[in-house]
Design a protein around this motif. Structure first.
Motif, PDB file in Angstrom:
ATOM      1  N   HIS A 149       0.830  -1.207   0.000  1.00 39.25           N
ATOM      2  CA  HIS A 149       0.000   0.000   0.000  1.00 39.25           C
ATOM      3  C   HIS A 149       0.865   1.259   0.000  1.00 39.25           C
ATOM      4  O   HIS A 149       1.663   1.490   0.903  1.00 39.25           O
ATOM      5  CB  HIS A 149      -0.908  -0.016   1.225  1.00 39.25           C
ATOM      6  CG  HIS A 149      -2.062   0.930   1.123  1.00 39.25           C
ATOM      7  ND1 HIS A 149      -3.247   0.730   1.779  1.00 39.25           N
ATOM      8  CD2 HIS A 149      -2.236   2.083   0.431  1.00 39.25           C
ATOM      9  CE1 HIS A 149      -4.095   1.709   1.504  1.00 39.25           C
ATOM     10  NE2 HIS A 149      -3.489   2.546   0.685  1.00 39.25           N
ATOM     11  N   ASN A 150       0.676   2.083  -1.030  1.00 36.11           N
ATOM     12  CA  ASN A 150       1.363   3.374  -1.158  1.00 36.11           C
ATOM     13  C   ASN A 150       2.878   3.267  -0.977  1.00 36.11           C
ATOM     14  O   ASN A 150       3.501   4.169  -0.402  1.00 36.11           O
ATOM     15  CB  ASN A 150       0.777   4.394  -0.173  1.00 36.11           C
ATOM     16  CG  ASN A 150      -0.560   4.942  -0.646  1.00 36.11           C
ATOM     17  OD1 ASN A 150      -0.907   4.832  -1.826  1.00 36.11           O
ATOM     18  ND2 ASN A 150      -1.320   5.520   0.262  1.00 36.11           N
ATOM     19  N   LEU A 151       3.447   2.154  -1.436  1.00 33.09           N
ATOM     20  CA  LEU A 151       4.889   1.931  -1.469  1.00 33.09           C
ATOM     21  C   LEU A 151       5.535   1.881  -0.080  1.00 33.09           C
ATOM     22  O   LEU A 151       6.757   1.957   0.054  1.00 33.09           O
ATOM     23  CB  LEU A 151       5.601   3.011  -2.299  1.00 33.09           C
ATOM     24  CG  LEU A 151       5.581   2.868  -3.824  1.00 33.09           C
ATOM     25  CD1 LEU A 151       4.181   3.068  -4.386  1.00 33.09           C
ATOM     26  CD2 LEU A 151       6.545   3.844  -4.477  1.00 33.09           C
ATOM     27  N   HIS A 183       4.868   8.706  -8.576  1.00 33.44           N
ATOM     28  CA  HIS A 183       4.890   8.077  -9.897  1.00 33.44           C
ATOM     29  C   HIS A 183       6.297   7.734 -10.361  1.00 33.44           C
ATOM     30  O   HIS A 183       6.523   6.685 -10.965  1.00 33.44           O
ATOM     31  CB  HIS A 183       4.211   8.984 -10.921  1.00 33.44           C
ATOM     32  CG  HIS A 183       2.713   8.909 -10.866  1.00 33.44           C
ATOM     33  ND1 HIS A 183       1.907   9.457 -11.840  1.00 33.44           N
ATOM     34  CD2 HIS A 183       1.875   8.354  -9.960  1.00 33.44           C
ATOM     35  CE1 HIS A 183       0.636   9.240 -11.534  1.00 33.44           C
ATOM     36  NE2 HIS A 183       0.602   8.585 -10.398  1.00 33.44           N
ATOM     37  N   GLU A 184       7.246   8.629 -10.096  1.00 41.08           N
ATOM     38  CA  GLU A 184       8.608   8.370 -10.555  1.00 41.08           C
ATOM     39  C   GLU A 184       9.187   7.124  -9.893  1.00 41.08           C
ATOM     40  O   GLU A 184       9.801   6.281 -10.557  1.00 41.08           O
ATOM     41  CB  GLU A 184       9.493   9.588 -10.278  1.00 41.08           C
ATOM     42  CG  GLU A 184      10.892   9.440 -10.845  1.00 41.08           C
ATOM     43  CD  GLU A 184      11.713  10.720 -10.676  1.00 41.08           C
ATOM     44  OE1 GLU A 184      12.954  10.629 -10.776  1.00 41.08           O
ATOM     45  OE2 GLU A 184      11.113  11.785 -10.442  1.00 41.08           O
ATOM     46  N   GLU A 185       8.987   6.994  -8.585  1.00 42.00           N
ATOM     47  CA  GLU A 185       9.494   5.809  -7.892  1.00 42.00           C
ATOM     48  C   GLU A 185       8.754   4.558  -8.343  1.00 42.00           C
ATOM     49  O   GLU A 185       9.363   3.501  -8.549  1.00 42.00           O
ATOM     50  CB  GLU A 185       9.355   5.971  -6.382  1.00 42.00           C
ATOM     51  CG  GLU A 185       9.967   4.813  -5.593  1.00 42.00           C
ATOM     52  CD  GLU A 185       9.931   5.029  -4.099  1.00 42.00           C
ATOM     53  OE1 GLU A 185      10.553   4.222  -3.375  1.00 42.00           O
ATOM     54  OE2 GLU A 185       9.284   5.995  -3.643  1.00 42.00           O
ATOM     55  N   LEU A 186       7.437   4.652  -8.537  1.00 40.92           N
ATOM     56  CA  LEU A 186       6.677   3.499  -9.012  1.00 40.92           C
ATOM     57  C   LEU A 186       7.142   3.074 -10.391  1.00 40.92           C
ATOM     58  O   LEU A 186       7.265   1.871 -10.673  1.00 40.92           O
ATOM     59  CB  LEU A 186       5.186   3.823  -9.045  1.00 40.92           C
ATOM     60  CG  LEU A 186       4.277   2.703  -9.546  1.00 40.92           C
ATOM     61  CD1 LEU A 186       4.407   1.450  -8.676  1.00 40.92           C
ATOM     62  CD2 LEU A 186       2.822   3.163  -9.588  1.00 40.92           C
ATOM     63  N   GLU A 187       7.436   4.020 -11.243  1.00 43.94           N
ATOM     64  CA  GLU A 187       7.931   3.685 -12.580  1.00 43.94           C
ATOM     65  C   GLU A 187       9.226   2.880 -12.495  1.00 43.94           C
ATOM     66  O   GLU A 187       9.418   1.888 -13.209  1.00 43.94           O
ATOM     67  CB  GLU A 187       8.149   4.960 -13.386  1.00 43.94           C
ATOM     68  CG  GLU A 187       8.671   4.698 -14.799  1.00 43.94           C
ATOM     69  CD  GLU A 187       8.915   5.975 -15.570  1.00 43.94           C
ATOM     70  OE1 GLU A 187       9.536   5.885 -16.653  1.00 43.94           O
ATOM     71  OE2 GLU A 187       8.502   7.055 -15.109  1.00 43.94           O
ATOM     72  N   ARG A 207      -5.028  12.562 -15.186  1.00 42.15           N
ATOM     73  CA  ARG A 207      -4.606  11.752 -16.321  1.00 42.15           C
ATOM     74  C   ARG A 207      -3.090  11.696 -16.472  1.00 42.15           C
ATOM     75  O   ARG A 207      -2.570  11.345 -17.526  1.00 42.15           O
ATOM     76  CB  ARG A 207      -5.255  12.284 -17.597  1.00 42.15           C
ATOM     77  CG  ARG A 207      -6.781  12.119 -17.577  1.00 42.15           C
ATOM     78  CD  ARG A 207      -7.513  12.904 -18.661  1.00 42.15           C
ATOM     79  NE  ARG A 207      -6.845  12.802 -19.940  1.00 42.15           N
ATOM     80  CZ  ARG A 207      -6.567  13.848 -20.710  1.00 42.15           C
ATOM     81  NH1 ARG A 207      -6.862  15.085 -20.309  1.00 42.15           N
ATOM     82  NH2 ARG A 207      -5.959  13.673 -21.872  1.00 42.15           N
ATOM     83  N   ALA A 208      -2.375  12.001 -15.379  1.00 41.60           N
ATOM     84  CA  ALA A 208      -0.915  11.977 -15.449  1.00 41.60           C
ATOM     85  C   ALA A 208      -0.391  10.599 -15.811  1.00 41.60           C
ATOM     86  O   ALA A 208       0.653  10.471 -16.468  1.00 41.60           O
ATOM     87  CB  ALA A 208      -0.318  12.429 -14.117  1.00 41.60           C
TER      88      ALA A 208
END
Length: 307
Positions: A149-151, A183-187, A207-208
């Protein structure tokens, strides 16, 4: 849900071809089902299909010990399954939601449940204890999907979940975020680790994810769950008092909620959206968005102009 014997060998194959850049050329799911049938999408790591409209439980199932409210949520869940739903998503973060889900599931005969919850704590042992508690609360032997959950402490929990998946204690693993700043870390995690699912926020206002995360999920063969498809109630406030546009009937929409959901699940990278509701009538409306026609890209662009 039944277990698929080829799950792990197919997963390894798909992650290999993803690294070779082959996945974008694999066939994608159709954008419509036969009249009255539930639209499904493929989970890339296994080939299993799942209904495109699932159910979230944030706030809506956090009703504590009130029996009348628990019984009302049981009817919401029963309607979800009767209307073709499978994926139910929750978290230890959501107050009493997991306990209420367990109460409801005990009162529904043979639900076609695809169980998805999360680990939301720090430390390996604490994570293992939390996941065991979630199994007890839901009344399931194992979860179909366990998500970080949420990293939160993701490196620790990912190691645990990889072992759990390989040893059959869970069927799929994933990571979630509802924050654009992650988003950057998830990517980076999506590029470097063998995930089955990611869960992200995506709707007609947020819509990012279209620019990098959704294309990357297709490239890597990762299923995508969409949270906050209505952006809380923001989308409804945008259209309050306005009639549906004429094109809505062309894709079988009778309510704005269906327009919002069909926009989300028509994106080819999206596997399942998980709107939440407290009311049976709204559940029926949500589930109807998972049947019939979905908008093509020109109509999706036209839909955005309505906001």
């Amino acid at each position: 849900m039944s277990e698929h014997n080829p799950l792990f060998s197919r997963r390894r194959f798909l992650h290999c071809v993803a690294g070779a850049g082959i996945l974008p050329f694999l066939p994608v799911s159709p954008v419509a089902a036969a009249p009255g049938e539930t639209i499904t999408r493929v989970i890339p790591s296994s080939g299993e299909r799942i209904a495109v409209i699932g159910m979230g439980t944030w706030r809506t199932f956090d009703v504590g010990n009130d029996v009348s409210l628990r019984d009302a949520r049981t009817e919401v869940l029963r309607t979800f399954f009767e209307e073709g739903g499978q994926m139910v998503d929750s978290s230890p973060m959501y107050g009493s939601s997991e306990e209420v889900l367990g109460y409801a599931l005990q009162r529904i005969d043979s639900p076609p449940l695809f169980s998805a919850t999360k680990v939301w704590t720090r430390g390996r042992r604490s994570g293992e204890e939390q996941m065991a508690r979630s199994r007890r609360l839901w009344g399931v032997d194992r979860f179909d999907l366990m998500q970080i959950h949420n990293l939160v402490d993701w490196e620790t929990h990912l190691e645990t979940l990889l072992a759990d998946r390989d040893e059959g204690r869970i069927r799929y693993l994933g990571i979630t975020t509802s924050h654009g700043r992650q988003h950057e870390e998830l990517e980076r995690i999506m590029r470097e680790h063998p995930l089955d699912f990611v869960q992200i926020t995506y709707n007609m206002l947020d819509r990012a994810a279209e620019s990098r995360l959704l294309p990357l999920a297709r490239e890597r063969g990762i299923a995508v769950i969409i949270n906050r498809p209505f952006r809380g109630a923001d989308l409804f406030r945008r259209v309050e008092g306005r009639p549906l546009p004429g094109w809505a009937a062309e894709i079988g929409c009778e309510y704005w909620s269906q327009v919002f959901l069909k926009f989300v699940v028509s994106h080819p990278a999206v596997t399942c959206a998980i709107p939440a509701t407290r009311r049976v009538e709204y559940m029926k409306q949500n589930m109807a968005a998972g049947r019939g026609e979905l908008p093509d890209e020109p109509l999706r662009q036209r839909m955005l102009k309505e906001l």
